[in-house]
Design a protein around this motif. Sequence first.
Motif, PDB file in Angstrom:
ATOM      1  N   ILE A 260       0.902  -1.215   0.057  1.00 28.50           N
ATOM      2  CA  ILE A 260      -0.012  -0.029  -0.040  1.00 28.50           C
ATOM      3  C   ILE A 260       0.830   1.015  -0.027  1.00 28.50           C
ATOM      4  O   ILE A 260       0.615   2.124  -0.797  1.00 28.50           O
ATOM      5  N   ARG A 261       2.047   1.231   0.666  1.00 28.27           N
ATOM      6  CA  ARG A 261       2.802   2.554   0.839  1.00 28.27           C
ATOM      7  C   ARG A 261       3.449   2.602  -0.303  1.00 28.27           C
ATOM      8  O   ARG A 261       3.663   3.779  -0.976  1.00 28.27           O
ATOM      9  N   ASP A 262       4.060   1.440  -1.030  1.00 31.15           N
ATOM     10  CA  ASP A 262       4.566   1.834  -2.468  1.00 31.15           C
ATOM     11  C   ASP A 262       3.736   2.289  -3.302  1.00 31.15           C
ATOM     12  O   ASP A 262       4.209   2.956  -4.089  1.00 31.15           O
ATOM     13  N   ALA A 263       2.386   1.845  -3.304  1.00 25.02           N
ATOM     14  CA  ALA A 263       1.539   2.243  -4.188  1.00 25.02           C
ATOM     15  C   ALA A 263       1.049   3.908  -4.059  1.00 25.02           C
ATOM     16  O   ALA A 263       1.156   4.704  -5.089  1.00 25.02           O
ATOM     17  N   GLN A 264       1.030   4.191  -2.823  1.00 23.79           N
ATOM     18  CA  GLN A 264       0.918   5.560  -2.400  1.00 23.79           C
ATOM     19  C   GLN A 264       1.988   6.415  -2.973  1.00 23.79           C
ATOM     20  O   GLN A 264       1.952   7.788  -3.287  1.00 23.79           O
ATOM     21  N   THR A 265       3.290   5.880  -2.777  1.00 19.61           N
ATOM     22  CA  THR A 265       4.426   6.852  -3.135  1.00 19.61           C
ATOM     23  C   THR A 265       4.614   6.887  -4.805  1.00 19.61           C
ATOM     24  O   THR A 265       4.937   8.003  -5.262  1.00 19.61           O
ATOM     25  N   ARG A 266       3.824   5.948  -5.332  1.00 21.30           N
ATOM     26  CA  ARG A 266       3.795   6.134  -6.871  1.00 21.30           C
ATOM     27  C   ARG A 266       2.358   7.179  -7.221  1.00 21.30           C
ATOM     28  O   ARG A 266       2.035   6.951  -8.579  1.00 21.30           O
ATOM     29  N   LEU A 267       1.753   7.569  -6.217  1.00 21.05           N
ATOM     30  CA  LEU A 267       0.666   8.533  -6.343  1.00 21.05           C
ATOM     31  C   LEU A 267      -0.736   7.758  -6.572  1.00 21.05           C
ATOM     32  O   LEU A 267      -1.446   8.619  -7.561  1.00 21.05           O
ATOM     33  N   LEU A 268      -0.770   6.531  -6.584  1.00 20.92           N
ATOM     34  CA  LEU A 268      -2.026   5.690  -6.749  1.00 20.92           C
ATOM     35  C   LEU A 268      -2.974   6.060  -5.813  1.00 20.92           C
ATOM     36  O   LEU A 268      -2.535   6.261  -4.814  1.00 20.92           O
TER      37      LEU A 268
ATOM     38  N   TYR B 218      -5.798   3.189  -0.456  1.00 22.15           N
ATOM     39  CA  TYR B 218      -5.838   3.611   0.747  1.00 22.15           C
ATOM     40  C   TYR B 218      -6.030   2.293   1.636  1.00 22.15           C
ATOM     41  O   TYR B 218      -6.199   1.211   1.050  1.00 22.15           O
ATOM     42  N   GLY B 219      -5.551   2.330   3.165  1.00 25.09           N
ATOM     43  CA  GLY B 219      -5.607   1.175   4.015  1.00 25.09           C
ATOM     44  C   GLY B 219      -6.366   1.383   5.037  1.00 25.09           C
ATOM     45  O   GLY B 219      -6.377   2.603   5.644  1.00 25.09           O
ATOM     46  N   GLU B 220      -6.719   0.319   5.769  1.00 22.13           N
ATOM     47  CA  GLU B 220      -7.352   0.417   6.919  1.00 22.13           C
ATOM     48  C   GLU B 220      -6.673  -0.713   7.921  1.00 22.13           C
ATOM     49  O   GLU B 220      -6.448  -1.728   7.453  1.00 22.13           O
ATOM     50  N   THR B 221      -6.536  -0.615   9.217  1.00 20.00           N
ATOM     51  CA  THR B 221      -6.296  -1.415  10.167  1.00 20.00           C
ATOM     52  C   THR B 221      -7.315  -1.287  11.245  1.00 20.00           C
ATOM     53  O   THR B 221      -8.079  -0.636  11.393  1.00 20.00           O
ATOM     54  N   CYS B 222      -7.097  -2.266  12.183  1.00 22.20           N
ATOM     55  CA  CYS B 222      -8.100  -2.430  13.148  1.00 22.20           C
ATOM     56  C   CYS B 222      -7.294  -2.586  14.619  1.00 22.20           C
ATOM     57  O   CYS B 222      -6.117  -3.060  14.628  1.00 22.20           O
TER      58      CYS B 222
ATOM     59  N   THR C 244       0.431   5.542   6.176  1.00 25.69           N
ATOM     60  CA  THR C 244      -0.270   4.628   5.283  1.00 25.69           C
ATOM     61  C   THR C 244      -1.765   4.024   5.251  1.00 25.69           C
ATOM     62  O   THR C 244      -2.183   3.937   4.389  1.00 25.69           O
ATOM     63  N   PHE C 245      -2.070   4.041   6.694  1.00 23.92           N
ATOM     64  CA  PHE C 245      -3.370   3.866   6.866  1.00 23.92           C
ATOM     65  C   PHE C 245      -4.216   4.987   6.938  1.00 23.92           C
ATOM     66  O   PHE C 245      -3.874   5.964   7.511  1.00 23.92           O
ATOM     67  N   THR C 246      -5.214   5.103   6.190  1.00 24.43           N
ATOM     68  CA  THR C 246      -6.158   6.018   5.992  1.00 24.43           C
ATOM     69  C   THR C 246      -7.281   6.054   7.082  1.00 24.43           C
ATOM     70  O   THR C 246      -7.554   7.067   7.769  1.00 24.43           O
TER      71      THR C 246
END
Length: 490
Positions: A252-260, A263-267, A312-314
């Motif tokens: 997810i982080r790598d994709a965000q770095t490429r400006l894609l 988004y990510g969620e955790t619990c 990383t987590f939205t």
Amino acid sequence: MEFDLIIRNGVIANASDVITGQEVGVKNGKITCIGFGLPASDSTSVIDAEGGFITPGGLDSHVHLQQWNTPTGDTWETGSRSAVCGGTTTVIAFASQNKQHQSVLPVVNDYAALAKDNSSCDYALHLIMTNPTPTIVNEELPFLVKEHGITSVKLYMTYDAMKLRDREILDIMVATRRLGMTTMIHAENHDMIELIIETLEARGQTDPYYHSVARPQLAEAEATYRAIALSEMMDTPILLVHVSSEAAAKHIRDAQTRLLPIYGETCPQYLYLLSERLKGENFEGAKCVCSPPLREKPEDLDHMWTAIANGTFTTFSSDHAASKFNIEGGKRLGLVNGRPFFKKIPNGLPGLETRLPLLYKGVQEGRITINDYVRVACSNPAKLYGLHTKGAIMPGYDADFTIWYPEGKMKPFELTNDMLHHDIDYSPFEGMTFTNWPRWTILRGKVVWERDEGGFVAKRGGAWGEYVKRGSSTLRGSRNVFVNEWRPPI
């Protein structure tokens, strides 16, 4: 100006700033003013926060309540009560299609009827899609967006009863991108998991602990990468839900770095609990069966905290999907003639009420800031899911607040399940010590939880919990957001 409610002597926390010394004025359920020395009339209620944080009301955007496939879980009445007692003022739950449904309109109508007049908090609905017929995708989804404000769908890459093929996911992405819907994806590699389960069962390794063995981090990482690849091809924003592993978070982080637009969620369970909990005696480990499973090492928990802190987590959600333990049809479905079979244990944990106190512990321990807390638990969920009047303490927004104790004011306590307000007979977080908890929960200017004066004070239904018709996400959309039809990449 005359106010219905004034909150004084608190520290106002939003996602981007902290304001001290100012007061919040509320009129007709809306925040109307933030300033100094707000005047109170005889009809104005005044709350003295005594130096505690005032945060926006919590928004739990991943909640399973009263679904047809969770017969021993919380109802809308008990689940929403639990929500406000833990500081959450808005939940988004799931109207779930099964593969036999040829239309999702009755599914949504029937599920909405369960919630109406039964919720103590505001609420909205997602749609779970398991049989995406052309009629549903091309005709019913636009109707749901326009008429019901249902602007998000959830898709599964695993579970026999739920999973979609990659082509089906791509077809849905064409529609959700065009309609501005948020696409949520449960990412685990189904075939990897099935192969491991068959191997474990052949060896007789069927205790609850082997649930975590059967769903390795690699299965989550592969499906996460594949979902991102599908999203990139279609230029469709997606949210990877309940992320549990460093490898998936890195994708997810790598994709965000490429400006894609990924988004990510955790619990909470992935911040505090390890797979050792599945080894409990007397089948007690079944209480902690969820998917993705609890991970193995303390470092796995640390990675999830880091992914919150670095953005990383939205969002941060409970994924409240509870089944009772000591009741027929609950977690004990995994006991067949006295023998445990982890594959038959209902997935999911209770966590609606404990979500925000557990995240706030991270603020107290210095793992995250109060701004991080607001960002993932309040403001980002509101932005991602089109709840345009929620998630921030600003004039014009709904007067939803969670007010915390000032440090040292609340007597520490060890959590027991009977302190909670859900209708589940256990909590995986029992025995944990808390030194803060929501002191007040306020929904559109009305106190619904007052810990020091009677606890839960909201009335069932009526003017308390209202359905919220949502708009599109205000977080960044696809890179070609003004192009209505998908075009293949060159």
